[in-house]
Motif scaffolding. Structure first.
Motif, PDB file in Angstrom:
ATOM      1  N   LEU A  86      -9.325 -13.586  -8.214  1.00  0.00           N
ATOM      2  CA  LEU A  86      -8.425 -12.575  -7.741  1.00  0.00           C
ATOM      3  C   LEU A  86      -7.311 -12.241  -8.334  1.00  0.00           C
ATOM      4  O   LEU A  86      -7.147 -10.878  -8.445  1.00  0.00           O
ATOM      5  CB  LEU A  86      -8.008 -13.289  -6.186  1.00  0.00           C
ATOM      6  N   LEU A  90      -6.699  -8.384  -9.826  1.00  0.00           N
ATOM      7  CA  LEU A  90      -5.412  -7.755  -9.565  1.00  0.00           C
ATOM      8  C   LEU A  90      -4.745  -7.256 -10.807  1.00  0.00           C
ATOM      9  O   LEU A  90      -4.018  -6.277 -10.892  1.00  0.00           O
ATOM     10  CB  LEU A  90      -4.654  -8.453  -8.684  1.00  0.00           C
ATOM     11  N   ARG A  93      -5.424  -4.245 -12.267  1.00  0.00           N
ATOM     12  CA  ARG A  93      -5.195  -3.038 -11.190  1.00  0.00           C
ATOM     13  C   ARG A  93      -6.756  -2.698 -10.719  1.00  0.00           C
ATOM     14  O   ARG A  93      -6.991  -1.448 -10.593  1.00  0.00           O
ATOM     15  CB  ARG A  93      -4.563  -1.986 -12.046  1.00  0.00           C
ATOM     16  N   GLU A  95      -9.454  -1.453  -8.241  1.00  0.00           N
ATOM     17  CA  GLU A  95      -9.390  -0.402  -7.266  1.00  0.00           C
ATOM     18  C   GLU A  95     -10.605  -0.610  -6.630  1.00  0.00           C
ATOM     19  O   GLU A  95     -11.725  -0.971  -6.832  1.00  0.00           O
ATOM     20  CB  GLU A  95      -9.234   1.175  -7.920  1.00  0.00           C
ATOM     21  N   ARG A  96     -10.734   0.236  -5.086  1.00  0.00           N
ATOM     22  CA  ARG A  96     -11.891  -0.249  -4.235  1.00  0.00           C
ATOM     23  C   ARG A  96     -13.035   0.209  -4.639  1.00  0.00           C
ATOM     24  O   ARG A  96     -14.215  -0.444  -4.313  1.00  0.00           O
ATOM     25  CB  ARG A  96     -11.449   0.534  -2.793  1.00  0.00           C
ATOM     26  N   SER A 117     -16.092 -10.270  -1.920  1.00  0.00           N
ATOM     27  CA  SER A 117     -16.296 -10.040  -0.486  1.00  0.00           C
ATOM     28  C   SER A 117     -14.731  -9.899  -0.180  1.00  0.00           C
ATOM     29  O   SER A 117     -14.406  -9.337   0.825  1.00  0.00           O
ATOM     30  CB  SER A 117     -17.039 -10.606   0.098  1.00  0.00           C
ATOM     31  N   CYS A 118     -13.794 -10.756  -0.870  1.00  0.00           N
ATOM     32  CA  CYS A 118     -12.484 -10.891  -0.124  1.00  0.00           C
ATOM     33  C   CYS A 118     -11.564 -10.144  -0.940  1.00  0.00           C
ATOM     34  O   CYS A 118     -10.211  -9.994  -0.670  1.00  0.00           O
ATOM     35  CB  CYS A 118     -12.172 -12.309  -0.294  1.00  0.00           C
ATOM     36  N   MET A 119     -11.772  -9.196  -2.070  1.00  0.00           N
ATOM     37  CA  MET A 119     -11.029  -8.527  -2.976  1.00  0.00           C
ATOM     38  C   MET A 119     -10.694  -7.067  -2.267  1.00  0.00           C
ATOM     39  O   MET A 119     -11.926  -6.441  -2.132  1.00  0.00           O
ATOM     40  CB  MET A 119     -11.264  -8.292  -4.378  1.00  0.00           C
ATOM     41  N   LEU A 120      -9.771  -6.679  -1.761  1.00  0.00           N
ATOM     42  CA  LEU A 120      -9.417  -5.277  -1.152  1.00  0.00           C
ATOM     43  C   LEU A 120     -10.501  -5.089  -0.136  1.00  0.00           C
ATOM     44  O   LEU A 120     -10.969  -4.040   0.071  1.00  0.00           O
ATOM     45  CB  LEU A 120      -9.676  -4.435  -2.042  1.00  0.00           C
ATOM     46  N   ARG A 121     -10.970  -6.080   0.682  1.00  0.00           N
ATOM     47  CA  ARG A 121     -11.687  -6.401   1.896  1.00  0.00           C
ATOM     48  C   ARG A 121     -13.084  -5.898   1.319  1.00  0.00           C
ATOM     49  O   ARG A 121     -14.190  -5.192   1.968  1.00  0.00           O
ATOM     50  CB  ARG A 121     -11.334  -5.215   3.046  1.00  0.00           C
TER      51      ARG A 121
ATOM     52  N   GLY B 145      -6.635 -10.017   6.679  1.00  0.00           N
ATOM     53  CA  GLY B 145      -6.148  -9.885   5.220  1.00  0.00           C
ATOM     54  C   GLY B 145      -5.021 -10.798   5.165  1.00  0.00           C
ATOM     55  O   GLY B 145      -4.461 -11.272   6.168  1.00  0.00           O
ATOM     56  N   HIS B 148      -0.608 -11.089  -1.381  1.00  0.00           N
ATOM     57  CA  HIS B 148      -0.889 -11.360  -2.842  1.00  0.00           C
ATOM     58  C   HIS B 148       0.553 -10.875  -3.222  1.00  0.00           C
ATOM     59  O   HIS B 148       1.176  -9.882  -2.919  1.00  0.00           O
ATOM     60  CB  HIS B 148      -1.903 -11.068  -3.396  1.00  0.00           C
ATOM     61  N   ALA B 150       0.822  -9.339  -5.706  1.00  0.00           N
ATOM     62  CA  ALA B 150       0.775  -7.958  -6.171  1.00  0.00           C
ATOM     63  C   ALA B 150       0.785  -6.874  -5.049  1.00  0.00           C
ATOM     64  O   ALA B 150       1.068  -5.749  -5.225  1.00  0.00           O
ATOM     65  CB  ALA B 150      -0.612  -7.732  -6.808  1.00  0.00           C
ATOM     66  N   ASN B 153      -1.961  -7.469   2.032  1.00  0.00           N
ATOM     67  CA  ASN B 153      -3.312  -7.320   2.456  1.00  0.00           C
ATOM     68  C   ASN B 153      -4.364  -7.051   1.462  1.00  0.00           C
ATOM     69  O   ASN B 153      -5.375  -6.436   1.580  1.00  0.00           O
ATOM     70  CB  ASN B 153      -3.469  -6.061   3.435  1.00  0.00           C
ATOM     71  N   LEU B 154      -4.066  -7.419   0.163  1.00  0.00           N
ATOM     72  CA  LEU B 154      -5.007  -7.294  -1.028  1.00  0.00           C
ATOM     73  C   LEU B 154      -6.204  -8.109  -0.942  1.00  0.00           C
ATOM     74  O   LEU B 154      -7.201  -7.582  -1.401  1.00  0.00           O
ATOM     75  CB  LEU B 154      -3.951  -7.575  -2.417  1.00  0.00           C
ATOM     76  N   ILE B 155      -5.998  -9.131  -0.119  1.00  0.00           N
ATOM     77  CA  ILE B 155      -7.055  -9.997   0.013  1.00  0.00           C
ATOM     78  C   ILE B 155      -7.451 -10.247   1.346  1.00  0.00           C
ATOM     79  O   ILE B 155      -6.643 -10.180   2.314  1.00  0.00           O
ATOM     80  CB  ILE B 155      -6.542 -11.685  -0.305  1.00  0.00           C
ATOM     81  N   GLY B 156      -8.736  -9.859   1.546  1.00  0.00           N
ATOM     82  CA  GLY B 156      -9.244  -9.961   3.100  1.00  0.00           C
ATOM     83  C   GLY B 156     -10.673  -9.374   3.441  1.00  0.00           C
ATOM     84  O   GLY B 156     -11.348  -9.207   2.053  1.00  0.00           O
ATOM     85  N   GLU B 237     -13.931   2.230   6.637  1.00  0.00           N
ATOM     86  CA  GLU B 237     -13.028   3.059   5.629  1.00  0.00           C
ATOM     87  C   GLU B 237     -13.513   3.910   4.715  1.00  0.00           C
ATOM     88  O   GLU B 237     -13.051   3.998   3.487  1.00  0.00           O
ATOM     89  CB  GLU B 237     -11.657   2.062   5.444  1.00  0.00           C
ATOM     90  N   MET B 318       3.190   6.417  -6.220  1.00  0.00           N
ATOM     91  CA  MET B 318       2.155   6.197  -7.453  1.00  0.00           C
ATOM     92  C   MET B 318       1.506   4.851  -7.705  1.00  0.00           C
ATOM     93  O   MET B 318       0.401   4.754  -8.134  1.00  0.00           O
ATOM     94  CB  MET B 318       2.558   6.763  -8.453  1.00  0.00           C
ATOM     95  N   THR B 319       2.156   3.930  -7.169  1.00  0.00           N
ATOM     96  CA  THR B 319       1.991   2.455  -7.434  1.00  0.00           C
ATOM     97  C   THR B 319       1.104   1.965  -6.072  1.00  0.00           C
ATOM     98  O   THR B 319       0.550   0.655  -6.255  1.00  0.00           O
ATOM     99  CB  THR B 319       2.992   1.591  -7.474  1.00  0.00           C
ATOM    100  N   LYS B 321      -2.049   1.259  -3.581  1.00  0.00           N
ATOM    101  CA  LYS B 321      -3.235   1.072  -3.776  1.00  0.00           C
ATOM    102  C   LYS B 321      -4.219   1.988  -3.227  1.00  0.00           C
ATOM    103  O   LYS B 321      -5.532   2.234  -3.736  1.00  0.00           O
ATOM    104  CB  LYS B 321      -3.848  -0.243  -3.177  1.00  0.00           C
ATOM    105  N   LYS B 322      -3.630   3.008  -2.332  1.00  0.00           N
ATOM    106  CA  LYS B 322      -4.531   3.992  -1.896  1.00  0.00           C
ATOM    107  C   LYS B 322      -4.571   5.362  -2.504  1.00  0.00           C
ATOM    108  O   LYS B 322      -5.422   6.159  -2.219  1.00  0.00           O
ATOM    109  CB  LYS B 322      -4.229   4.246  -0.211  1.00  0.00           C
ATOM    110  N   ARG B 323      -4.002   5.191  -3.706  1.00  0.00           N
ATOM    111  CA  ARG B 323      -3.778   6.566  -4.403  1.00  0.00           C
ATOM    112  C   ARG B 323      -5.423   6.695  -5.256  1.00  0.00           C
ATOM    113  O   ARG B 323      -6.213   5.568  -5.309  1.00  0.00           O
ATOM    114  CB  ARG B 323      -2.790   6.455  -5.532  1.00  0.00           C
TER     115      ARG B 323
END
Lengths: 368, 368
Positions: A86, A90, A93, A95-96, A117-121, B145, B148, B150, B153-156, B237, B318-319, B321-323
């Motif tokens: 994990l 991270l 960086r 991304e999903r 399965s647990c990283m960023l859901r 989640g 972390h 970083a 909710n990054l782990i979940g 999502e 800009m930092t 995670k949803k960008r």
């Protein structure tokens, strides 16, 4: 030559399992579909060492590829390694939409699958099984997991990959014992669902199949078909999927009593299946013992590791997580291809089945 | 009086969300269905202290009930607490059919949900949200989640409960600030999908709704309907569900710059929504500002925490995670009830929207 089978769990969860000697084109096809500039390879240390050409080829699938090498061996299927991976993802960086390729045997697949399965859901996951056992079993079905001091695979999720791609070429660098290990589950598929698998293996030296890729491919395809058919009908192990545990109630207890590492999972499943065959017979089943028994030498079963009593065996079974209340639950057979689940109230039958199995192994060993 | 709504994600994943003043019968119905002698309660420390009668009632739902108290607060939504709970469950010999009741606000629900999804590949989960925010938002939709270093909710995992049961009685012991916090998301549902919510709240003092359970129930039901409708159409999502993030691109940056804890999530979402309204207008939307703006005092917005520049704000965005690549992605409105997703290439528009929002808050504060 590439064999493909489809797994469809729902409209959203559908993927292809591809098996072949040359899987380069399939990798490129899947990578293009995943459409991500960045990707992560989680690679078993032995594969990284012995298959560096293959790994280098995989690094070219996406513009930016980060590699994490997982130390080989069951002890690394741990919470510590889960958090290491994990942190690694991270730190780069993640991304999903970044895919993770899990390249290795069961340990790598289970650990990488759980982490993914647990990283960023949940990141897109591609299983790249490189052992025979992983190809026919652990890479299929969406079970992920890590171990806990209280037992194996106690922490995990159900998580489906986007694709499974099995490069048969990696089997050539597999140690003999790892190759043989796969046949525990292969023979099990034959027993529970497809007797043709047992017929194809009838009279064969298991190790020689490594040189006969056509025959190996045919067997592997049959096994994958058995497993995917069952998994598609019972993704979360609510019922039917339990038949995949044929021999496993015995095997888990055998592994525990022999000491972890004293025999491979495949060997334990094989011995467990010999005992489950005996138990099936005691419950009225009709079993062609010879089709399984003939591989005692081929599976390299060592009688030293099974010198414990039938009582010890059932005691160990009672602490297994799959037990239902106070009774022991077994998958047994009416005959090959007709499994059912039975709660066994009389330990005597289990004791007899085990005693006969030990005798069967001893007799076989002492035969010319 | 008990309100129920159904969530159907697939034939295997279907559950009921029940909200009411007296939920005892519903608890007994669900517990009977879950049909397990053993159960686990994971309870927020404040709830355990302030609602001991309620917890004692829940202990009677199953023959054997083990209770784990989760310390209150965001810092405990951690990997450490995740492992503590796993150890706790295993030390009590958890079995696959043992339900876990997650009783508390968002921290408890997210942490307990994640842990439950990873224990033995998923135990039956019942969410018992006890804050207004958890009832209308975090307990619905299957997001779990932990945090972390970083980011949050990054782990979940995505993991659906077997039932959600919300006892409105617990809202009576909620601190005012926690109660108010829920209205950030409630007003958001009004803006993106159901303007009637905004009309019902028009001219109301938010805090007074705690005494008016009928009106509160009506609002809560509308919010749950908005969220479940969206979640049913987009569980993971992939697209549509993004509209639930209205105001959140701003809110995440605001929370970060204000320093975590300086304002509640609900307050941050509310301020973010004021800014998103402005941005929507600049992109051609027609917005009835008054329906949102009138609650600036009610939401107890403190102008001290938003004294950072528009440039700092977009840097912080800009930092996040949803960008998507180099552009910022926003949910914006054509009008209330008509959200869409837009990648904004000109930071100037975002800067202007923020400057106007700060001015709007200042003006409101200085009004008589």
């Amino acid at each position: 030559m590439l064999d493909k089978q489809q797994v469809r769990l729902s409209s959203a969860e559908e993927y292809t399992i591809s098996v072949g000697e040359n899987v380069s084109a399939e990798f490129r096809r899947v990578a293009a579909q995943l459409n991500s500039t960045k990707a992560f390879l989680l690679v078993d240390a032995n594969v990284a060492k012995l298959q560096s050409g293959f790994i280098n080829e995989m690094k070219e699938l996406h513009e930016q590829t980060e590699v994490f090498v997982i130390p080989a061996g069951e002890p690394y299927k741990s919470a510590e390694m889960f958090h290491h991976i994990l942190d690694f993802l991270l730190s780069h960086r993640v991304e999903r939409n970044n895919p993770v390729y899990a390249i290795g045997g069961g340990v790598t697949g289970d650990l990488a699958g759980f982490t993914t399965s647990c990283m960023l859901r949940g990141l897109p996951l591609v299983h790249v099984p490189t052992t025979l056992l992983a190809i026919v079993d652990s890479a299929i079905g969406g079970k992920t997991g890590i171990n806990h001091s209280a037992g194996k695979n106690l922490i995990g999720t159900f998580y489906q990959p986007k694709a499974v791609i099995a490069p048969l070429s990696t089997l050539q660098t597999l140690p003999d014992s790892e190759f043989i290990c796969g046949f525990g589950e292969i023979l099990k598929y034959g027993a529970i669902a497809d007797q043709d698998i047992l017929e194809i293996l009838n009279g064969k030296e298991l190790l020689e199949l490594r040189e006969n890729l056509n025959q190996l491919r045919a067997i592997v395809q049959r096994c994958i078909k058995v497993k995917t058919d069952i998994v598609m009908r019972d993704t979360k192990e609510a019922g039917l999927r339990m038949v995949l545990n044929y021999g496993h109630t015995f095997a888990h207890a055998i592994e525990k009593l022999a000491g972890y590492g004293a025999l491979s999972h495949g060997q334990a499943v094989y011995i467990g299946m010999l005992a489950a065959n005996r138990l099936s017979e005691k419950l009225g089943g009709v079993i062609r013992h010879d089709l399984i028994r003939q591989h005692i030498s081929g599976m390299a079963v060592n009688k030293e590791v099974i010198n414990f009593s039938a009582g010890d065996l059932t005691d160990a079974m009672m602490t297994d997580k799959k037990r239902a209340g106070n009774n022991l639950r077994f998958v047994v057979l009416k005959q090959f291809g007709r499994p059912y689940v039975e709660e066994v109230t009389s330990l005597d039958l289990v004791h007899e089945a085990w005693t006969e199995t030990v005798q069967e192994i001893m007799d076989h060993k002492s035969a010319p």
